[in-house]
Write a protein that holds these residues in place. Sequence first.
Motif, PDB file in Angstrom:
ATOM      1  N   ASP A 118      18.903  14.022  -4.688  1.00  0.00           N
ATOM      2  CA  ASP A 118      20.134  13.961  -5.475  1.00  0.00           C
ATOM      3  C   ASP A 118      20.778  15.342  -5.591  1.00  0.00           C
ATOM      4  OD1 ASP A 118      19.812  11.268  -5.886  1.00  0.00           O
ATOM      5  OD2 ASP A 118      19.259  11.424  -7.998  1.00  0.00           O
ATOM      6  N   TYR A 119      19.943  16.348  -5.857  1.00  0.00           N
ATOM      7  CA  TYR A 119      20.475  17.707  -6.035  1.00  0.00           C
ATOM      8  C   TYR A 119      21.131  18.197  -4.744  1.00  0.00           C
ATOM      9  CZ  TYR A 119      20.811  22.666  -7.028  1.00  0.00           C
ATOM     10  OH  TYR A 119      21.293  23.953  -7.203  1.00  0.00           O
ATOM     11  N   ARG A 120      20.461  17.977  -3.611  1.00  0.00           N
ATOM     12  CA  ARG A 120      21.042  18.411  -2.327  1.00  0.00           C
ATOM     13  C   ARG A 120      22.348  17.675  -2.055  1.00  0.00           C
ATOM     14  NH1 ARG A 120      15.538  18.261  -0.576  1.00  0.00           N
ATOM     15  NH2 ARG A 120      15.828  16.198   0.314  1.00  0.00           N
ATOM     16  N   ASP A 121      22.352  16.373  -2.300  1.00  0.00           N
ATOM     17  CA  ASP A 121      23.545  15.572  -2.009  1.00  0.00           C
ATOM     18  C   ASP A 121      24.725  15.965  -2.889  1.00  0.00           C
ATOM     19  OD1 ASP A 121      22.241  14.169  -0.043  1.00  0.00           O
ATOM     20  OD2 ASP A 121      21.797  12.425  -1.301  1.00  0.00           O
ATOM     21  N   ARG A 122      24.459  16.233  -4.150  1.00  0.00           N
ATOM     22  CA  ARG A 122      25.548  16.517  -5.089  1.00  0.00           C
ATOM     23  C   ARG A 122      26.039  17.961  -5.004  1.00  0.00           C
ATOM     24  NH1 ARG A 122      25.880  12.180  -8.669  1.00  0.00           N
ATOM     25  NH2 ARG A 122      24.013  10.872  -8.762  1.00  0.00           N
ATOM     26  N   ASN A 123      25.253  18.841  -4.408  1.00  0.00           N
ATOM     27  CA  ASN A 123      25.614  20.259  -4.404  1.00  0.00           C
ATOM     28  C   ASN A 123      25.873  20.834  -3.015  1.00  0.00           C
ATOM     29  OD1 ASN A 123      25.192  21.339  -7.363  1.00  0.00           O
ATOM     30  ND2 ASN A 123      23.513  19.911  -6.966  1.00  0.00           N
ATOM     31  N   ARG A 124      25.880  19.991  -1.985  1.00  0.00           N
ATOM     32  CA  ARG A 124      26.169  20.510  -0.653  1.00  0.00           C
ATOM     33  C   ARG A 124      27.631  20.935  -0.566  1.00  0.00           C
ATOM     34  NH1 ARG A 124      25.203  14.527   1.305  1.00  0.00           N
ATOM     35  NH2 ARG A 124      27.292  13.674   1.079  1.00  0.00           N
ATOM     36  N   VAL A 171       0.847  -1.197   0.000  1.00  0.00           N
ATOM     37  CA  VAL A 171       0.000   0.000   0.000  1.00  0.00           C
ATOM     38  C   VAL A 171       0.883   1.247   0.000  1.00  0.00           C
ATOM     39  CG1 VAL A 171      -1.937   1.195   1.082  1.00  0.00           C
ATOM     40  CG2 VAL A 171      -1.705  -1.271   1.368  1.00  0.00           C
ATOM     41  N   PRO A 172       1.403   1.644  -1.165  1.00  0.00           N
ATOM     42  CA  PRO A 172       2.224   2.853  -1.217  1.00  0.00           C
ATOM     43  C   PRO A 172       1.427   4.073  -0.774  1.00  0.00           C
ATOM     44  CG  PRO A 172       2.418   1.569  -3.244  1.00  0.00           C
ATOM     45  CD  PRO A 172       1.287   0.988  -2.469  1.00  0.00           C
ATOM     46  N   GLN A 173       2.041   4.927   0.019  1.00  0.00           N
ATOM     47  CA  GLN A 173       1.351   6.112   0.527  1.00  0.00           C
ATOM     48  C   GLN A 173       1.433   7.280  -0.447  1.00  0.00           C
ATOM     49  OE1 GLN A 173      -0.438   5.960   3.497  1.00  0.00           O
ATOM     50  NE2 GLN A 173       0.076   3.801   3.219  1.00  0.00           N
ATOM     51  N   VAL A 174       2.333   7.206  -1.418  1.00  0.00           N
ATOM     52  CA  VAL A 174       2.498   8.276  -2.400  1.00  0.00           C
ATOM     53  C   VAL A 174       2.626   7.667  -3.783  1.00  0.00           C
ATOM     54  CG1 VAL A 174       3.569   9.888  -0.792  1.00  0.00           C
ATOM     55  CG2 VAL A 174       5.007   8.263  -2.041  1.00  0.00           C
ATOM     56  N   THR A 175       2.495   8.489  -4.801  1.00  0.00           N
ATOM     57  CA  THR A 175       2.613   8.008  -6.171  1.00  0.00           C
ATOM     58  C   THR A 175       4.072   7.807  -6.555  1.00  0.00           C
ATOM     59  OG1 THR A 175       2.739  10.224  -7.125  1.00  0.00           O
ATOM     60  CG2 THR A 175       0.528   9.285  -6.783  1.00  0.00           C
ATOM     61  N   GLU A 176       4.286   7.040  -7.613  1.00  0.00           N
ATOM     62  CA  GLU A 176       5.643   6.837  -8.097  1.00  0.00           C
ATOM     63  C   GLU A 176       6.248   8.150  -8.575  1.00  0.00           C
ATOM     64  OE1 GLU A 176       8.101   4.110 -11.370  1.00  0.00           O
ATOM     65  OE2 GLU A 176       5.982   3.684 -10.923  1.00  0.00           O
ATOM     66  N   GLU A 177       5.416   9.013  -9.160  1.00  0.00           N
ATOM     67  CA  GLU A 177       5.897  10.316  -9.625  1.00  0.00           C
ATOM     68  C   GLU A 177       6.389  11.166  -8.459  1.00  0.00           C
ATOM     69  OE1 GLU A 177       3.066   8.902 -10.496  1.00  0.00           O
ATOM     70  OE2 GLU A 177       3.541   8.406 -12.594  1.00  0.00           O
ATOM     71  N   ALA A 178       5.677  11.118  -7.341  1.00  0.00           N
ATOM     72  CA  ALA A 178       6.076  11.893  -6.161  1.00  0.00           C
ATOM     73  C   ALA A 178       7.385  11.375  -5.584  1.00  0.00           C
ATOM     74  CB  ALA A 178       4.974  11.847  -5.109  1.00  0.00           C
ATOM     75  N   ILE A 179       7.540  10.057  -5.592  1.00  0.00           N
ATOM     76  CA  ILE A 179       8.783   9.465  -5.094  1.00  0.00           C
ATOM     77  C   ILE A 179       9.952   9.882  -5.977  1.00  0.00           C
ATOM     78  CG2 ILE A 179      10.035   7.287  -4.819  1.00  0.00           C
ATOM     79  CD1 ILE A 179       7.441   6.024  -3.860  1.00  0.00           C
ATOM     80  N   LEU A 180       9.751   9.867  -7.299  1.00  0.00           N
ATOM     81  CA  LEU A 180      10.819  10.258  -8.215  1.00  0.00           C
ATOM     82  C   LEU A 180      11.181  11.727  -8.029  1.00  0.00           C
ATOM     83  CD1 LEU A 180      12.721   9.702 -10.566  1.00  0.00           C
ATOM     84  CD2 LEU A 180      10.823  10.156 -12.130  1.00  0.00           C
ATOM     85  N   LYS A 181      10.193  12.570  -7.829  1.00  0.00           N
ATOM     86  CA  LYS A 181      10.445  13.994  -7.614  1.00  0.00           C
ATOM     87  C   LYS A 181      11.268  14.210  -6.344  1.00  0.00           C
ATOM     88  CE  LYS A 181       8.034  18.438  -7.074  1.00  0.00           C
ATOM     89  NZ  LYS A 181       8.552  18.793  -5.733  1.00  0.00           N
ATOM     90  N   GLU A 182      10.897  13.539  -5.265  1.00  0.00           N
ATOM     91  CA  GLU A 182      11.628  13.680  -4.001  1.00  0.00           C
ATOM     92  C   GLU A 182      13.044  13.154  -4.140  1.00  0.00           C
ATOM     93  OE1 GLU A 182      13.488  12.889  -0.347  1.00  0.00           O
ATOM     94  OE2 GLU A 182      12.765  11.255  -1.634  1.00  0.00           O
ATOM     95  N   LEU A 183      13.209  12.048  -4.891  1.00  0.00           N
ATOM     96  CA  LEU A 183      14.531  11.454  -5.074  1.00  0.00           C
ATOM     97  C   LEU A 183      15.448  12.389  -5.862  1.00  0.00           C
ATOM     98  CD1 LEU A 183      15.245   7.763  -5.798  1.00  0.00           C
ATOM     99  CD2 LEU A 183      16.298   9.479  -7.250  1.00  0.00           C
ATOM    100  N   LYS A 184      14.913  13.038  -6.890  1.00  0.00           N
ATOM    101  CA  LYS A 184      15.731  13.974  -7.667  1.00  0.00           C
ATOM    102  C   LYS A 184      16.123  15.190  -6.830  1.00  0.00           C
ATOM    103  CE  LYS A 184      14.170  12.783 -12.337  1.00  0.00           C
ATOM    104  NZ  LYS A 184      13.467  13.255 -13.562  1.00  0.00           N
ATOM    105  N   GLU A 185      15.209  15.634  -5.957  1.00  0.00           N
ATOM    106  CA  GLU A 185      15.540  16.743  -5.059  1.00  0.00           C
ATOM    107  C   GLU A 185      16.634  16.320  -4.096  1.00  0.00           C
ATOM    108  OE1 GLU A 185      11.792  17.613  -3.301  1.00  0.00           O
ATOM    109  OE2 GLU A 185      11.076  18.819  -5.015  1.00  0.00           O
TER     110      GLU A 185
END
Length: 237
Positions: free
Chosen positions: A178-184, A162-176
């Motif tokens: 990635d950006y924080r991790d790569r640019n800190r 029972v996923p609580q969020v959509t796959e699109e939402a998960i991908l959006k959060e994951l890309k965000e």
Amino acid sequence: MQPVVAIDGPAGAGKSTLAAHLARRFGFLNLETGAMYRALALKAIEQDLDFDEEAPLLELAHYTKIALEPQREGNRVLVDGIDVSRRIRDTDVTQAASKVSVHPHLRAWMVDQQRALGEKGGVVMEGRDIGTAVFPDAEVKIFLDAAPEVRGNRRYRQAEPVPQVTEEAILKELKERDYRDRNRAESPLRPAEDAVILDSTSMTLEQVLARAEDIVRAHFSVQDGTFQSTGAGTTKK
């Protein structure tokens, strides 16, 4: 001294699964450093701290006891003696950990703790800066990666039934993430110069595990359950 195996990579790449497998396969301890950030983030949530303010978070870290107890099925994570192993995997804690981990002084404090955990060797450590900051002299370094869409789909499927969020939402959060991790500013996510890059985008889990075992064996010869360095250098692939 036993060797250190460093596994780095972005969120959702499968670092925890790979680290646990290699630890079991070669008789090492599995130290999941990302769990330490999640543990601190959980305590920050409970104390209603602002994730963007480093000073209160650093103060919190100094009087928080985080312990990792490697188990065959994965790490048992304790915060001030309380088992939070399941709670720190929840989405709100994962997102908070991403924000907490950008602070440079807090990361420096965490690195000191992680070095102490692995100073005797014989460990598999996974995170985002193990091979570049925590153990730059690790004998084996693997940078595990995959396309964002593949990592997002894996995260979505792991949330079943029972996923609580959509796959699109998960991908959006994951890309965000990635950006924080790569640019800190402190220890940005990047492969160590001498790391083997293992891209699992088009690989099955079994193929990833087998390839990683080969990478470890390329650096050490196993004799009577002990490791001896072959002296082989590391090359990117």
